[in-house]
Design a protein around this motif. Structure first.
Motif, PDB file in Angstrom:
ATOM      1  N   ALA A 249     -20.505 -23.212  -4.136  1.00  0.00           N
ATOM      2  CA  ALA A 249     -19.793 -23.984  -3.091  1.00  0.00           C
ATOM      3  C   ALA A 249     -19.371 -25.374  -3.842  1.00  0.00           C
ATOM      4  O   ALA A 249     -18.278 -25.788  -3.735  1.00  0.00           O
TER       5      ALA A 249
ATOM      6  N   GLY B  34     -16.324 -15.975   0.072  1.00  0.00           N
ATOM      7  CA  GLY B  34     -16.635 -16.004   1.484  1.00  0.00           C
ATOM      8  C   GLY B  34     -16.555 -14.570   1.891  1.00  0.00           C
ATOM      9  O   GLY B  34     -17.408 -14.082   2.558  1.00  0.00           O
TER      10      GLY B  34
ATOM     11  N   TYR C 165     -26.373 -32.492   4.980  1.00  0.00           N
ATOM     12  CA  TYR C 165     -25.332 -31.922   4.327  1.00  0.00           C
ATOM     13  C   TYR C 165     -25.128 -32.167   2.734  1.00  0.00           C
ATOM     14  O   TYR C 165     -25.835 -33.050   2.327  1.00  0.00           O
TER      15      TYR C 165
ATOM     16  N   GLY D 127     -25.108 -23.543   6.713  1.00  0.00           N
ATOM     17  CA  GLY D 127     -23.728 -22.911   6.234  1.00  0.00           C
ATOM     18  C   GLY D 127     -23.377 -23.218   4.610  1.00  0.00           C
ATOM     19  O   GLY D 127     -23.480 -24.551   4.705  1.00  0.00           O
ATOM     20  N   ILE D 128     -22.695 -22.443   4.170  1.00  0.00           N
ATOM     21  CA  ILE D 128     -22.174 -22.961   2.900  1.00  0.00           C
ATOM     22  C   ILE D 128     -20.740 -22.464   2.677  1.00  0.00           C
ATOM     23  O   ILE D 128     -20.090 -21.338   3.264  1.00  0.00           O
ATOM     24  N   ARG D 129     -20.016 -23.481   2.259  1.00  0.00           N
ATOM     25  CA  ARG D 129     -18.543 -23.384   2.071  1.00  0.00           C
ATOM     26  C   ARG D 129     -18.221 -22.646   0.589  1.00  0.00           C
ATOM     27  O   ARG D 129     -18.475 -23.149  -0.379  1.00  0.00           O
TER      28      ARG D 129
ATOM     29  N   PHE E 140     -19.978 -29.238   1.590  1.00  0.00           N
ATOM     30  CA  PHE E 140     -19.944 -27.669   1.135  1.00  0.00           C
ATOM     31  C   PHE E 140     -21.142 -27.242   1.592  1.00  0.00           C
ATOM     32  O   PHE E 140     -21.237 -25.948   1.317  1.00  0.00           O
ATOM     33  N   SER E 141     -21.993 -27.840   2.038  1.00  0.00           N
ATOM     34  CA  SER E 141     -23.107 -27.012   3.037  1.00  0.00           C
ATOM     35  C   SER E 141     -23.638 -27.982   4.066  1.00  0.00           C
ATOM     36  O   SER E 141     -23.337 -29.152   3.910  1.00  0.00           O
TER      37      SER E 141
ATOM     38  N   ASP F  14     -13.950 -22.138   6.209  1.00  0.00           N
ATOM     39  CA  ASP F  14     -14.386 -21.595   4.712  1.00  0.00           C
ATOM     40  C   ASP F  14     -15.723 -21.582   4.542  1.00  0.00           C
ATOM     41  O   ASP F  14     -16.263 -21.292   3.498  1.00  0.00           O
ATOM     42  N   TYR F  15     -16.626 -21.776   5.585  1.00  0.00           N
ATOM     43  CA  TYR F  15     -18.071 -21.583   5.589  1.00  0.00           C
ATOM     44  C   TYR F  15     -18.348 -20.358   5.847  1.00  0.00           C
ATOM     45  O   TYR F  15     -17.797 -19.522   6.801  1.00  0.00           O
TER      46      TYR F  15
END
Length: 109
Positions: free
Chosen positions: A99, A55, A29, A47-49, A37-38, A77-78
């Motif tokens: 992100a 988004g 992460y 996944g990325i926030r 944030f990822s 938020d991801y």
């Protein structure tokens, strides 16, 4: 794509962003300001926030995306990064930087 292949791609994306450090051994992460944030989940999805606006725009632009899940939970938020985008390192690095900038706007934890 296997999780090992996804991990190599994730590492390439993070390496393209010199100000961002990858953390985590078994569950890779990135984080800043106390917020992840990822991440790469156990099934090999990335996944990325992003902000709610970013988004939503991302999921509209890339319909094969959607909410990102980790350990069965939808991550707030991801967005799920579609497999077809993973090899576009420059594009993914730009989203990772967005992100990073987004979590820096949140109150520190």
């Amino acid at each position: 794509m296997t999780r090992d292949e996804a991990l190599k791609i994730y590492d390439q994306i993070v390496a393209a962003c010199p100000k961002i450090e990858r953390k985590g051994k078994t569950m890779p992460y990135t984080s800043a300001n106390g917020y992840m944030f990822s991440q790469l989940n156990k099934t090999g999805e990335i996944g990325i926030r992003l902000s709610k606006t970013e988004g939503k725009a991302f999921m509209q632009k890339y319909p094969s995306s959607g909410p990102f899940r980790s350990y069965g939970a939808v991550m707030k938020d991801y967005v799920l990064i579609p497999e077809e985008l993973l090899t576009n390192t420059d594009l993914m690095a730009s989203y990772l930087e967005k992100a990073h900038q987004y979590v820096l706007t949140l109150p520190p934890k």
